[in-house]
Design a protein around this motif. Sequence first.
Motif, PDB file in Angstrom:
ATOM      1  N   UNK A 202       0.846  -1.194   0.000  1.00 42.12           N
ATOM      2  CA  UNK A 202       0.000   0.000   0.000  1.00 42.12           C
ATOM      3  C   UNK A 202       0.880   1.243   0.000  1.00 42.12           C
ATOM      4  N   UNK A 203       0.261   2.362  -0.254  1.00 44.60           N
ATOM      5  CA  UNK A 203       0.939   3.650  -0.350  1.00 44.60           C
ATOM      6  C   UNK A 203       0.701   4.445   0.930  1.00 44.60           C
ATOM      7  N   UNK A 204       1.693   4.439   1.828  1.00 46.38           N
ATOM      8  CA  UNK A 204       1.643   5.215   3.061  1.00 46.38           C
ATOM      9  C   UNK A 204       2.974   5.951   3.224  1.00 46.38           C
ATOM     10  N   UNK A 205       3.093   6.738   4.279  1.00 48.12           N
ATOM     11  CA  UNK A 205       4.337   7.471   4.539  1.00 48.12           C
ATOM     12  C   UNK A 205       5.408   6.504   5.025  1.00 48.12           C
ATOM     13  N   UNK A 206       6.563   6.548   4.381  1.00 45.92           N
ATOM     14  CA  UNK A 206       7.720   5.738   4.800  1.00 45.92           C
ATOM     15  C   UNK A 206       8.847   6.683   5.185  1.00 45.92           C
ATOM     16  N   UNK A 207       9.370   6.542   6.381  1.00 45.96           N
ATOM     17  CA  UNK A 207      10.452   7.419   6.831  1.00 45.96           C
ATOM     18  C   UNK A 207      10.095   8.072   8.144  1.00 45.96           C
ATOM     19  N   UNK A 208      10.397   9.344   8.279  1.00 45.28           N
ATOM     20  CA  UNK A 208      10.149  10.095   9.509  1.00 45.28           C
ATOM     21  C   UNK A 208       9.121  11.184   9.229  1.00 45.28           C
ATOM     22  N   UNK A 209       7.936  10.998   9.777  1.00 48.82           N
ATOM     23  CA  UNK A 209       6.875  11.985   9.523  1.00 48.82           C
ATOM     24  C   UNK A 209       7.041  13.202  10.424  1.00 48.82           C
ATOM     25  N   UNK A 210       6.877  14.439   9.912  1.00 49.57           N
ATOM     26  CA  UNK A 210       6.506  14.802   8.543  1.00 49.57           C
ATOM     27  C   UNK A 210       7.680  15.322   7.708  1.00 49.57           C
ATOM     28  N   UNK A 211       8.905  15.037   8.134  1.00 53.12           N
ATOM     29  CA  UNK A 211      10.062  15.676   7.503  1.00 53.12           C
ATOM     30  C   UNK A 211      10.726  14.874   6.398  1.00 53.12           C
ATOM     31  N   UNK A 212      10.627  13.537   6.443  1.00 55.02           N
ATOM     32  CA  UNK A 212      11.349  12.734   5.448  1.00 55.02           C
ATOM     33  C   UNK A 212      10.511  11.543   5.018  1.00 55.02           C
ATOM     34  N   UNK A 213      10.195  11.524   3.732  1.00 59.66           N
ATOM     35  CA  UNK A 213       9.460  10.400   3.160  1.00 59.66           C
ATOM     36  C   UNK A 213      10.372   9.717   2.150  1.00 59.66           C
ATOM     37  N   UNK A 214      10.760   8.490   2.426  1.00 58.49           N
ATOM     38  CA  UNK A 214      11.648   7.776   1.508  1.00 58.49           C
ATOM     39  C   UNK A 214      10.939   7.346   0.235  1.00 58.49           C
ATOM     40  N   UNK A 215       9.597   7.316   0.274  1.00 56.34           N
ATOM     41  CA  UNK A 215       8.793   6.876  -0.877  1.00 56.34           C
ATOM     42  C   UNK A 215       9.231   5.503  -1.372  1.00 56.34           C
ATOM     43  N   UNK A 265      -0.394   8.666   6.137  1.00 60.88           N
ATOM     44  CA  UNK A 265      -0.464   7.911   7.391  1.00 60.88           C
ATOM     45  C   UNK A 265       0.886   7.280   7.728  1.00 60.88           C
ATOM     46  N   UNK A 266       1.254   7.352   8.991  1.00 62.59           N
ATOM     47  CA  UNK A 266       2.512   6.780   9.475  1.00 62.59           C
ATOM     48  C   UNK A 266       2.273   6.277  10.894  1.00 62.59           C
ATOM     49  N   UNK A 267       2.890   5.151  11.239  1.00 59.26           N
ATOM     50  CA  UNK A 267       2.582   4.557  12.544  1.00 59.26           C
ATOM     51  C   UNK A 267       3.058   5.395  13.725  1.00 59.26           C
ATOM     52  N   UNK A 268       3.855   6.425  13.482  1.00 62.75           N
ATOM     53  CA  UNK A 268       4.315   7.266  14.578  1.00 62.75           C
ATOM     54  C   UNK A 268       3.226   8.215  15.077  1.00 62.75           C
ATOM     55  N   UNK A 269       2.180   8.432  14.282  1.00 68.55           N
ATOM     56  CA  UNK A 269       1.136   9.358  14.734  1.00 68.55           C
ATOM     57  C   UNK A 269      -0.255   9.000  14.230  1.00 68.55           C
ATOM     58  N   UNK A 270      -0.377   8.214  13.191  1.00 62.50           N
ATOM     59  CA  UNK A 270      -1.705   7.965  12.624  1.00 62.50           C
ATOM     60  C   UNK A 270      -1.707   6.665  11.833  1.00 62.50           C
ATOM     61  N   UNK A 271      -1.730   5.546  12.528  1.00 58.60           N
ATOM     62  CA  UNK A 271      -1.712   4.266  11.803  1.00 58.60           C
ATOM     63  C   UNK A 271      -3.123   3.861  11.403  1.00 58.60           C
ATOM     64  N   UNK A 272      -3.820   4.784  10.793  1.00 56.48           N
ATOM     65  CA  UNK A 272      -5.197   4.526  10.378  1.00 56.48           C
ATOM     66  C   UNK A 272      -5.273   3.943   8.967  1.00 56.48           C
ATOM     67  N   UNK A 273      -4.221   3.260   8.561  1.00 56.55           N
ATOM     68  CA  UNK A 273      -4.269   2.515   7.300  1.00 56.55           C
ATOM     69  C   UNK A 273      -4.646   1.061   7.557  1.00 56.55           C
TER      70      UNK A 273
END
Length: 303
Positions: A202-215, A265-273
């Motif tokens: 799935x397509x979610x935020x990967x990395x450190x939210x909200x400053x770095x998204x490795x995509x 969405x990222x598990x550090x603040x919003x794992x609502x995926x």
Amino acid sequence: MLSCCTPGHGDATAVALSLAPRPPVAAAPRGARRLIDLPGGHFLMGTEDPDSFPADGEGPVREVAVDPFRIAPTTVTNAQFATFVKATGHVTEAEHFGSSFVFGGFLAKDVAAASPPVAAVPWWRAVSGASWRHPEGAGSSFAARQNHPVIHVSWNDAQAYCAWSGTRLPTEAEWEYAARGGLEQRRYPWGDDLTPGGRHMCNIWRGDFPTRNTAEDGYASTAPAKSFRPNGYGLYNVVGNVWEWCADWFAPGTGRVMRGGSYLCHDSYCNRYRVAARSSNTPDSSTGNIGFRVAADSGTAAS
């Protein structure tokens, strides 16, 4: 409201709140995309997962009956929404308001400087001119994203599309039944492991939210509506990518239900995926990570 997921107009510091009259809705054309027939039945809805948000009403787990229905394999795309707008002259609420919410990391420096942040979640900006046509504000276009989900559409806009296409929004129970793809009480549409065998699903935020998204899943923003493997019922991207409007109220007198999470969405603040996760927003709100898919009653000739 859960502004960390999707801010609403009540979170903005400078948004006009008057709406122009809506144009009449035209009749739907024939030959649109086929919907998937699902048999309905009983399933276990909700979760008591330790990573859940009880305050969102994710639980308790309960048995729910769903009648047979039809649902789209993907969210409505920019190309499909453009066809609707061309046929009806529909003007979205973001266009009426004159702004919509965009993740600040996507903005050009001059646009970011002119766009006020949302106080509690400053990665969201209220961007003048942002709409489905101009996803990141003036100078941006959806032209290269024809097969991506349409975004910056409100619940009311989704309702207008449904009226034109002879469809409707899925109920929350229908959405979860379809999203589970026949799996009982699994965290995701494919099972309990986020990346089985190291494969991104799935397509979610990967990395450190909200400053770095490795995509590393291939996408920093929206992915094409038909990305990754479909679930057991043939539905694509029911978690991640964009939030999806449902027909129901989140709770009496509050916002409308949204399901599925988004690319932010990222598990550090919003794992609502997760399949059972819920969120909401006001029916007139729009952001760069909200879209919708359509449904219909079983046996209808909906497009």
